[in-house]
Every structure is written in C-alpha cells, then in structure tokens.
Motif scaffolding. Sequence first.
Motif, short mmCIF file in Angstrom:
data_model
loop_
_atom_site.label_atom_id
_atom_site.label_comp_id
_atom_site.label_asym_id
_atom_site.label_seq_id
_atom_site.Cartn_x
_atom_site.Cartn_y
_atom_site.Cartn_z
N HIS A 279 -8.16 2.55 -9.77
CA HIS A 279 -7.69 1.37 -9.04
C HIS A 279 -8.56 1.17 -7.81
N ASP A 280 -8.71 -0.06 -7.41
CA ASP A 280 -9.49 -0.38 -6.22
C ASP A 280 -8.58 -0.25 -5.00
N VAL A 281 -8.44 0.97 -4.51
CA VAL A 281 -7.55 1.26 -3.39
C VAL A 281 -8.38 1.74 -2.21
N GLN A 282 -8.27 1.03 -1.10
CA GLN A 282 -8.99 1.43 0.11
C GLN A 282 -8.13 2.35 0.97
N GLU A 283 -6.87 2.02 1.09
CA GLU A 283 -5.95 2.80 1.91
C GLU A 283 -4.58 2.75 1.24
N LEU A 284 -3.95 3.91 1.12
CA LEU A 284 -2.66 3.99 0.44
C LEU A 284 -1.79 5.01 1.15
N TRP A 285 -0.52 4.71 1.27
CA TRP A 285 0.45 5.64 1.84
C TRP A 285 1.24 6.23 0.69
N PHE A 286 1.17 7.55 0.56
CA PHE A 286 1.80 8.27 -0.55
C PHE A 286 3.12 8.86 -0.06
N ARG B 290 0.80 -1.22 0.00
CA ARG B 290 0.00 0.00 0.00
C ARG B 290 0.83 1.27 0.00
N ILE B 291 2.14 1.14 -0.21
CA ILE B 291 3.01 2.32 -0.24
C ILE B 291 3.24 2.70 -1.70
N LEU B 292 3.01 3.95 -2.02
CA LEU B 292 3.23 4.47 -3.35
C LEU B 292 4.42 5.42 -3.29
N PHE B 293 5.49 5.09 -4.02
CA PHE B 293 6.70 5.91 -4.05
C PHE B 293 6.66 6.81 -5.28
N SER B 294 6.93 8.09 -5.10
CA SER B 294 6.89 9.02 -6.23
C SER B 294 8.13 9.89 -6.24
N ASP B 295 8.45 10.40 -7.43
CA ASP B 295 9.55 11.34 -7.57
C ASP B 295 9.51 11.96 -8.96
N GLU B 296 10.26 13.05 -9.10
CA GLU B 296 10.41 13.70 -10.38
C GLU B 296 11.84 13.51 -10.86
N ALA B 297 12.01 13.63 -12.16
CA ALA B 297 13.36 13.62 -12.75
C ALA B 297 13.40 14.72 -13.80
N GLY C 218 0.58 -2.02 -7.18
CA GLY C 218 -0.45 -2.07 -8.21
C GLY C 218 0.03 -1.65 -9.58
N GLY C 219 1.27 -1.18 -9.69
CA GLY C 219 1.79 -0.78 -10.99
C GLY C 219 2.49 0.56 -10.97
N ILE C 220 2.50 1.19 -12.13
CA ILE C 220 3.15 2.48 -12.32
C ILE C 220 2.08 3.51 -12.64
N ILE C 221 2.17 4.65 -11.98
CA ILE C 221 1.29 5.78 -12.28
C ILE C 221 2.16 6.81 -13.00
N GLY C 222 1.75 7.22 -14.16
CA GLY C 222 2.54 8.18 -14.92
C GLY C 222 3.07 7.53 -16.18
#
Length: 135
Positions: A118-125, A30-37, A80-84
């Motif tokens: 996406h079927d997400v109930q709880e997610l840590w961004f 449930r952890i979603l890791f994000s960043d810019e490049a 769940g995959g890649i967003i972006g």
Amino acid sequence: MNTLTPEQRFQIVVEWAKNKIAVVPDFHKRILFSDEAHFWLNGYVNKQNCHIWSEANPKVYVETIVTSRKLTVWSALWAGGIIGPYFFKNDEGHNVTVNGDRYRAMITNFFIPEMNNHDVQELWFQQDGATCHTA
C-alpha cells in the motif's frame, strides 16, 4: 496512566486526537485498528467478548471442555481496507497460542510486507495492551 479514571483517560485521548486532526486533516484515515479473536473448535463462544441476542432463554448454558483446541486469528482495519486474516500456526501447521515471539514474527513476516503493498506514508497502528503486544 493506570491511576487515571476512565473519564480522564478518555479526555487525554480526545485532546490528543484533536491535536492530530488539526495538524493532519486526514488523520482518521491513517489509523489502523487491529485485534485477535479466538475461535474454539468445539463451538464454544466466549460470552465476555461476544453478545448474542436471542428470543430463547438467556440463562441456558452449555458446559465446555476447558482445554478445547482453538484457532487464533488476527486482522486489521483501516481506511485503505482490511489486512489479514492471519492465522497463528506453527511450522507444522498446527494452531498455536499467541505469545510475544509469535506476535513479533507475524508483524515482521506478514503485516509489514502487507503494508508495503500500500502507498502509506504515515500510519498509526492501534493495538490493545495484550501481553503479546507488549512483550
């Protein structure tokens, strides 16, 4: 938290994660890791963010123009995959730098609608402490 040593910060995060895993067994999913490049359009590579291994002389350098145009891309990864990817552009389609307003607009107009698919109930961004994230 800035007065803590890296080891103390690490220990706090480890304890926090252990507590979350004890309560939510699939927490790691449930952890979603994000960043810019940033991609400079003249081919420049920021060597603080990228490590390139080569058999050629590593002391060779290439001079670059300081004000070169660049493209900023955001993406996120989770179980769940890649967003972006999301490309930061203005209304005319020109590349722009990221600021608080543009980042907030990306979250509102791109990220949240994507997550609604996406079927997400709880997610840590997870995001880093970049100025645009904390504006």
